[in-house]
Scaffold this motif. Structure first.
Motif, PDB file in Angstrom:
ATOM      1  N   ILE A  92      93.253  33.893   3.933  1.00 54.73           N
ATOM      2  CA  ILE A  92      92.850  33.268   2.669  1.00 54.73           C
ATOM      3  C   ILE A  92      94.094  32.674   2.018  1.00 54.73           C
ATOM      4  N   GLN A  94      93.579  30.196  -0.370  1.00 56.74           N
ATOM      5  CA  GLN A  94      92.951  29.378  -1.417  1.00 56.74           C
ATOM      6  C   GLN A  94      93.889  29.203  -2.607  1.00 56.74           C
ATOM      7  N   ASN A 112      90.889  29.876   5.076  1.00 52.64           N
ATOM      8  CA  ASN A 112      90.445  29.300   3.804  1.00 52.64           C
ATOM      9  C   ASN A 112      91.640  28.659   3.106  1.00 52.64           C
ATOM     10  N   ILE A 114      91.112  26.211   0.719  1.00 57.87           N
ATOM     11  CA  ILE A 114      90.477  25.462  -0.364  1.00 57.87           C
ATOM     12  C   ILE A 114      91.488  25.253  -1.498  1.00 57.87           C
ATOM     13  N   CYS A 132      88.867  25.565   6.255  1.00 63.13           N
ATOM     14  CA  CYS A 132      88.270  24.902   5.103  1.00 63.13           C
ATOM     15  C   CYS A 132      89.381  24.381   4.200  1.00 63.13           C
ATOM     16  N   ARG A 134      88.814  22.086   1.746  1.00 64.07           N
ATOM     17  CA  ARG A 134      88.124  21.359   0.697  1.00 64.07           C
ATOM     18  C   ARG A 134      89.009  21.228  -0.534  1.00 64.07           C
TER      19      ARG A 134
END
Lengths: 331, 432
Positions: A92, A94, A112, A114, A132, A134
């Motif tokens: 992670i 993020q 992740n 993001i 991801c 995004r």
């Protein structure tokens, strides 16, 4: 040099700062080290599998060849950290700050990322399959300050809305990736593989897509003004409503492509293969169509005003309602 | 299990109707009650307090009765909505308040929990009382039935388990709704993880009230497996001892519902984002790997195996192989239990269930399907959405021999039965 137990003990007692410590090879699997300060520390080959390092400070830390599978580094500061060859499988990151970090050959499978800040990050050869990204920022600040993704794998990566302006994505594997609404203005995608990728409404203005593979790609409403698509493979691509004004489409392979309502004004389509393509209602004003192949193409109601098509092959092409180069409308 | 099948009287006495409406209006949570009831009737979520005040509760009650002709339908509908809301814990209590009051309007041909006799309640109460965590269990049950967080030891001791068990069972027509209520409440508590584990245990112990024909030895087995933590085996085994449904049960009109997977697969990019936002991707993969292959053990071998599985492939297979949400749920929770740090993985399982639930539709059992007692336990049938030609499986009842069942080791009883029905249907339609 301190060991894992000592670090956990001191952290447990409230100590947060471990700047510049030598922690090579330390095993801190599943450790809770939220907010720890490990700036400039040497963590070479350390293990942090499933550990919690949310908001940790890791600026300039040496994390080379670390095992960071499932680590939580959300909102961590990793500016200029060395993460070469790190295993970040399912990690992670993020909202993490990874500016100028070195992630060469790192494994970010299903990670992740993001809203992560990846400006000037070196991701060359990294594995970002299923990652991801995004809303991630990979924007080029100036010519010398841009994200490097050369030779990276971004298969099935989620890059929706990501900013990849000027990013180096040459020869990147982007098969099945989703780049809808992403910005790739001026990005280098030469030789990249975008088979089956989704690029709905993606901005590719001035991008370099020479020799890129875009078979079956969805580029609906994409913006490709002045993009270089020389020798790109766009067979069966969906370019409905896309803007390709002034684009370089020399020797491009557009067989069976859907170019309905696409705007191709002033584009260079010399020697392009448009066999069986649909160009209904397309704008082809002033296009350069030297030796372009329109065999069995559908040009119903297309606008070809001032197009140079004297040497184009129109065998079996449908031109009903099309406006021809001299302004006449084909009955 | 004989589910209470209550039928609304042709004309519910109007005085009783207005009495119920008045009670609801005077509830301290009247506004939320209205919101929930309005949503149940109109599928619209009204936040405007003025408009809410204008809504006539009596009309809402009437409409609700029309929509849910049986008490079970009312319960599953109201609990279903509460469970789908952001503030599901708060609304679970609201749902209970509504059900408690409106249930009076259903003419009970068979009172709630009729299947479960005093003996069943006593047995459950006894198991609970012997639990090392009996005080916490009591607190949770009091919270579920009375909406009070009781911490006073004297008062806790003075409340007998028997009454609590009965009350909570009355409020929850199915093991699913019991689970939803307890899980939602556990989430609101400071010792969330502990109470989630307790909720799970309580659900397990309560199973015997829903599977009322479970024989005494079967109940003992359940008790044994509780300590061993092997739920599925015991439930699977006990399915053999379930008798055929009684004629009485067959005659009662039932409309069981189940969450059945939609035909169209979701956008996996959206699904992945929603999961990644609330769960650790690595843990998600470990859980799914465990569910599909074998229990994940940290080490080089499984690490590299896990890297050969991409998250969206795992999710795709998961959806394709689980047609029923209840099956998905039991498998995920069972996989979570089998892993170290099972609490962490139970949370991951919940995230997955939340993210995947929108791809399952709550559908009624089509007319003519056997409403046998045991499948009614969780109101589950396995009817794939859009399954062609729902024929009369009644005619083939009993054909599904155990040997013909797929070789799943961790099935809950109801799913096994559901598979049977599904196979019967598939067989029936292929013969057409």
């Amino acid at each position: 040099m301190i060991n894992a137990n000592e670090l956990l003990k001191r952290y447990g007692a409230g100590e947060l700062s471990f700047c510049g410590e030598n922690l090579t090879g330390v095993n801190l699997t599943r450790a809770d080290l939220i907010g720890i300060d490990l700036q400039e520390s040497d963590l070479h080959s350390a293990v942090f599998v499933l550990a919690y390092l949310n908001r940790a400070k890791l600026t300039k830390a040496n994390l080379m060849a670390t095992r960071l599978g499932g680590i939580n580094l959300s909102q961590a500061n990793l500016v200029r950290a060395n993460l070469r060859d790190a295993d970040l499988h399912g990690a992670i990151l993020q909202g993490a700050d990874l500016r100028s970090a070195d992630l060469t050959l790192a494994n970010l499978l299903d990670a992740n990322l993001i809203d992560a800040d990846l400006r000037n990050t070196n991701l060359s050869g990294a594995n970002l399959t299923g990652a991801c990204l995004r809303g991630a920022n990979l924007r080029e600040e100036n010519r010398k300050y841009s994200a490097n993704l050369r030779g990276a794998t971004l298969r099935k990566a989620d890059l929706r809305g990501a900013n990849l302006t000027g990013a180096d994505l040459a020869r990147v594997d982007l098969r099945g990736a989703n780049l809808s609404e992403a910005t790739l203005r001026g990005a280098d995608l030469s030789g990249a593989d975008l088979t089956e990728a989704t690029l709905k409404g993606t901005t590719l203005t001035e991008a370099n897509l020479a020799r890129a593979v875009l078979r079956g790609t969805n580029l609906m409403n994409a913006k490709l003004e002045r993009a270089d698509l020389t020798e790109a493979d766009l067979a069966s691509v969906n370019l409905q409503g896309a803007t390709l004004a002034d684009a370089k489409l020399i020797r491009v392979h557009l067989a069976k492509a859907n170019l309905t309502r696409a705007r191709l004004n002033r584009a260079d389509l010399s020697r392009a293969n448009l066999w069986g393509a649909s160009l209904r209602d397309a704008h082809l004003i002033e296009t350069y169509l030297a030796r372009a192949n329109f065999t069995n193409a559908d040009l119903t109601n297309a606008n070809l005003v001032r197009a140079e098509m004297s040497s184009a092959n129109l065998t079996g092409a449908i031109l009903t309602g099309a406006t021809l180069p001299d302004g006449r409308i084909q009955p | 299990m004989v589910l209470a099948t209550s039928v609304i009287p042709p004309i519910a006495a109007s005085s009783l109707l207005s009495e119920v409406a008045k009670e609801l209006a005077s509830d301290q949570n009247a506004l939320r009650i209205k919101k929930l009831m309005l949503f149940a009737c109109t599928q619209k979520w009204e936040n405007d307090s003025h408009r809410l005040q204008e809504v006539n509760l009596l009309e809402l009650v009437k409409r609700l009765l029309a929509i849910a002709p049986t008490l079970e339908q009312l319960q599953s509908r109201i609990h279903g909505i509460a469970n789908s809301l952001n503030k599901s814990a708060e609304y679970t209590l609201i749902a209970n308040a509504i059900i408690n009051r409106v249930s009076r309007l259903y003419l009970e041909t068979c009172p709630v929990g009729a299947g479960a006799g005093a003996k069943d309640y006593e047995a459950v109460a006894q198991i609970l009382a012997c639990d090392p965590d009996h005080l916490r269990i009591k607190k949770l049950l009091i919270l579920a039935s009375k909406n009070i967080w009781e911490t006073d030891a004297n008062r806790l001791n003075s409340l007998p388990f028997l009454d609590l068990v009965q009350e909570v069972h009355d409020l929850t027509p199915t093991p699913e709704s019991l689970k939803a209520v307890l899980d939602n409440l556990a989430k609101t508590l400071s010792k969330k993880t502990e109470y989630e584990a307790i909720a799970e245990r309580v659900c397990l112990i309560f199973q015997s009230l829903y599977f009322i024909n479970l024989s005494a030895p079967a109940l003992e087995m359940l008790d044994i497996t509780l300590t061993e933590g092997i739920l599925e085996a015991s439930l699977g085994a006990s399915s053999e001892s379930l008798p055929e449904p009684s004629c009485e049960a067959m005659a009662q009109p039932q409309q069981p519902y189940a969450y059945i997977r939609q035909q169209a697969l979701p956008d996996f990019f959206d699904l992945r984002v929603s999961i990644m936002q609330s769960a650790n991707p690595m843990r998600v993969k470990i859980l799914l790997f465990t569910l599909m292959h074998e229990v994940f053990t940290p080490g080089a071998e499984h690490d590299s195996l896990l890297k050969n599985h991409e998250l969206d492939d795992l999710l795709q297979i998961l959806l394709q192989t689980h047609k029923l949400l209840s099956d998905l749920e039991s498998k995920l929770l069972s996989a979570a239990r089998s892993l170290q740090e099972s609490d962490e993985y139970a949370q991951v399982a919940q995230v997955l269930l939340r993210s995947l639930k929108p791809f399952y539709t709550y559908l009624p059992l089509k007319a003519g399907l056997p409403t046998s007692a045991d499948e009614g336990a969780t109101n589950i049938v396995s009817v794939e959405a859009g399954l062609p030609g729902t024929t009369e499986p009644n005619s083939q009842k009993g054909d599904g021999s155990p040997s013909a069942r797929p070789d799943h080791t961790c099935q809950v009883l109801t799913f096994e039965r559901a598979i049977e029905i599904s196979e019967l249907q598939a067989g029936a339609s292929s013969h057409d």
